[in-house]
Design an enzyme around this catalytic site. Structure first.
Site, short mmCIF file in Angstrom:
data_model
loop_
_atom_site.label_atom_id
_atom_site.label_comp_id
_atom_site.label_asym_id
_atom_site.label_seq_id
_atom_site.Cartn_x
_atom_site.Cartn_y
_atom_site.Cartn_z
N LYS A 2 0.86 -1.18 0.00
CA LYS A 2 0.00 0.00 0.00
C LYS A 2 0.89 1.22 0.00
CE LYS A 2 -4.35 1.10 -0.02
NZ LYS A 2 -5.48 0.40 -0.63
N ASP B 129 -6.89 4.39 -4.82
CA ASP B 129 -7.58 4.22 -3.54
C ASP B 129 -8.22 5.58 -3.25
OD1 ASP B 129 -7.80 2.25 -1.11
OD2 ASP B 129 -7.30 4.15 -0.17
P1 NDP Z 1 -12.94 7.66 -3.10
O1 NDP Z 1 -11.91 8.69 -2.83
O2 NDP Z 1 -13.46 7.46 -4.46
O3 NDP Z 1 -14.21 7.94 -2.14
C1 NDP Z 1 -14.08 7.97 -0.76
C2 NDP Z 1 -15.43 8.34 -0.16
O4 NDP Z 1 -15.35 8.20 1.26
C3 NDP Z 1 -15.81 9.77 -0.41
O5 NDP Z 1 -17.22 9.87 -0.45
C4 NDP Z 1 -15.26 10.49 0.83
O6 NDP Z 1 -15.93 11.71 1.14
C5 NDP Z 1 -15.50 9.46 1.90
N1 NDP Z 1 -14.48 9.60 2.95
C6 NDP Z 1 -13.13 9.53 2.79
N2 NDP Z 1 -12.50 9.73 3.96
C7 NDP Z 1 -13.47 9.93 4.86
C8 NDP Z 1 -13.47 10.18 6.25
N3 NDP Z 1 -12.32 10.29 6.94
N4 NDP Z 1 -14.65 10.30 6.86
C9 NDP Z 1 -15.82 10.20 6.17
N5 NDP Z 1 -15.89 9.97 4.85
C10 NDP Z 1 -14.73 9.83 4.21
O7 NDP Z 1 -12.35 6.30 -2.51
P2 NDP Z 1 -12.77 4.79 -2.84
O8 NDP Z 1 -14.23 4.72 -3.06
O9 NDP Z 1 -11.84 4.29 -3.87
O10 NDP Z 1 -12.37 4.06 -1.48
C11 NDP Z 1 -13.28 3.95 -0.39
C12 NDP Z 1 -12.83 2.84 0.55
O11 NDP Z 1 -12.77 1.60 -0.18
C13 NDP Z 1 -11.43 3.00 1.16
O12 NDP Z 1 -11.41 2.42 2.45
C14 NDP Z 1 -10.55 2.19 0.23
O13 NDP Z 1 -9.36 1.76 0.87
C15 NDP Z 1 -11.48 1.03 -0.05
N6 NDP Z 1 -11.17 0.25 -1.25
C16 NDP Z 1 -11.15 0.85 -2.48
C17 NDP Z 1 -10.89 0.10 -3.61
C18 NDP Z 1 -10.96 0.68 -4.98
O14 NDP Z 1 -10.87 -0.09 -5.95
N7 NDP Z 1 -11.13 1.98 -5.16
C19 NDP Z 1 -10.56 -1.34 -3.50
C20 NDP Z 1 -10.70 -1.88 -2.19
C21 NDP Z 1 -10.96 -1.09 -1.11
P3 NDP Z 1 -15.23 13.11 0.79
O15 NDP Z 1 -15.37 13.26 -0.69
O16 NDP Z 1 -16.00 14.09 1.58
O17 NDP Z 1 -13.80 13.00 1.24
#
Ligand code: NDP
Length: 450
Positions: free
Chosen positions: A127, A167
């Site tokens: 990571k 991510d």
């Molecule tokens: P994105 O950046 O596309 O979206 C993240 C979302 O989560 C946004 O809506 C964001 O809101 C919200 N968010 C982020 N940080 C916080 C926080 N501290 N508190 C509340 N809301 C938060 O990321 P992904 O969708 O790619 O990833 C989301 C999760 O899935 C992560 O845990 C990631 O590790 C996991 N994941 C992702 C994969 C992928 O293929 N993308 C694969 C496997 C796991 P805001 O816009 O307001 O920040």
């Protein structure tokens, strides 16, 4: 925990990694469930299997200097934790978010080893990322940051060495800028060095959708095993990023009604069912805030987040899919969900439930789909992207989706089989850890002390 070896290692991990709460949480969560395997394999203590698996092979930290639009020099910190290359090249995403630190990188890297093992594909665990905050930055600033980040990272990665992906805060735009810089420095077109690329230069169809779709496939299998389904159920999904949006899309396709989504500022509730096209426009096109949903849907409700607990978990739902970030679903939230009769929780984000929340949900008979299994569809499809790059060939969307679906069904089956085999039927959290650990420990024994 009765296994003395296990207790001893956990104590040592605490001493060796002070001030790394997320990493300790992830290690404890995995190791506390693999006791039955350790009891059957006394030789693992002599082989130091646990001591070796909790220690990253390599941690790289580096300076990322860049110049913003006002001519000011900003310095961020970059990371790559190359945790484990036992079953393939290091593989795992890059996160750009102000909360990024070594503990979070190590917890994510550690989880990734087990997740990747569950996919059945030849990929190790890693990571990386930076404390850079993409929010409010211009496109030029994003490009300059990505170029500076890759100017150091390039020397540590390669399509047979370490293959990063996206991510939080890293999507196709950021991957594109990093890929361009890598190609320029290396003077070689190594398509498989990054995944999550846009389709025009080597990305895989269905990669964008894969994590969210995969989550729904996994939860569907879990529900099926308990004679239930998505059809006619209400679903709440935290986050409105990549994972959340495509989980919503597939849940709706399976007959569910998604009634709430969120971002870090608050959540929206739309009793008619979320207008997903509008969410996509706000988040994928305008990069705006979820509260803007109300500009078009006056009868929806927006609740601002004020404390640690997200208001989204106060909404009555059959299925909750936390898809935002780690530790976003606390014990308090779990209690609210149970009080409101939740049937299943499917983790789309990495470690979104605190340990106390998971324990409580399981104790109350709620079905829990653990992140390392349920969100493995993203990395599995990244591996499919790598294989397409090697073949210099493309699969259609339908072909990739069919492979993804098969992988998710297999992952669920292996979690179930292991839960049944070790006497914890219905506990897929333990089932996932046992299945992955068994595979990794066997490979460690075969490869000797490295
Ligand atoms: P994105 O950046 O596309 O979206 C993240 C979302 O989560 C946004 O809506 C964001 O809101 C919200 N968010 C982020 N940080 C916080 C926080 N501290 N508190 C509340 N809301 C938060 O990321 P992904 O969708 O790619 O990833 C989301 C999760 O899935 C992560 O845990 C990631 O590790 C996991 N994941 C992702 C994969 C992928 O293929 N993308 C694969 C496997 C796991 P805001 O816009 O307001 O920040």
């Amino acid at each position: 925990m009765a296994n003395v070896y296990l207790e001893k290692v956990l104590e040592q991990v605490k001493i060796n990694n002070p001030n790394e709460p997320e990493f300790l949480q992830a290690v404890k969560e995995v190791l506390s469930t693999v006791e039955p395997i350790l009891d059957n394999h006394k030789e693992y203590e002599k082989l130091a299997i646990l001591e070796r698996i909790v220690e990253p092979e390599r941690i790289i930290t580096f300076r990322v200097p860049w110049v913003n639009d006002n001519g000011k020099i900003i310095v961020n910190r970059g990371y790559r934790v190359q945790f484990n290359s036992l079953i393939g090249p290091y593989k795992g995403g890059l996160r750009f978010h102000p909360t990024v630190n070594q503990s979070i990188m190590k917890f994510l890297g550690f989880e990734q080893i087990f997740k990747n093992a569950l996919t059945g594909l030849p990929i190790g665990g890693a990571k990386g990322g930076s404390d850079f905050d993409p929010k409010g930055k211009s496109d030029t600033e994003i490009m300059k940051f990505c170029q500076s980040f890759m100017t150091e990272l390039y020397r540590h990665i390669g399509q047979d060495v370490d293959v990063p992906a996206g991510d939080i805060g890293v999507g196709a735009r950021e991957i594109g800028y990093m890929f361009g810089q890598y190609k320029r420095i290396r003077n070689a077109y190594e398509g498989g060095v990054l995944t999550g690329k846009a389709i025009s230069y080597g990305g895989s169809l269905a990669r964008k959708e894969a994590t969210g779709y995969g989550l729904v496939f996994y939860v569907r299998e879990m529900l099926k095993a308990h004679e239930s389904s998505f059809n006619g159920k209400t679903v709440t999904i935290s986050g409105s990023g990549n994972v959340a949006i495509y989980a919503a899309e597939k849940a709706i396709a399976h007959g569910a009604k998604v009634v709430a989504m969120s971002d870090s500022n608050g959540c929206i509730y739309d009793f008619k069912g979320i207008d997903l096209d509008l969410i996509k426009e706000i988040k994928e096109v305008k990069r705006g805030r979820i509260s803007e949903y109300l500009d078009k849907h006056y009868d929806a409700v927006y609740t601002e987040r004020t404390g640690v607990d997200s208001p989204i978990w106060e909404i009555k739902t059959d299925i909750a899919l936390p898809c935002a970030t780690q530790n976003e679903l606390t014990l308090n939230s779990a209690k609210m969900l149970v009080e409101n009769g939740v049937l299943a929780v499917g983790e789309g984000a990495n470690m979104p439930c605190t340990q106390e929340a998971t324990d409580y949900l399981l104790e109350k008979g709620v079905l829990v789909a653990p992140a390392k299994a349920a969100n493995a569809g993203g990395v599995a499809t990244s591996a499919i992207e790598m294989s397409q790059n090697s073949m210099r060939f493309y699969y259609t969307f339908e072909e990739v989706e069919a492979k993804l679906e098969r992988i998710m069904v297999n992952i669920f089956n292996s979690c179930k089989e292991n839960a049944d085999k070790y006497g914890c039927s219905g506990n897929y959290v333990a089932g996932a850890n046992l299945a992955a650990f068994d595979k990794l420990a066997t490979a460690m024994v075969a490869q000797g002390v490295v």
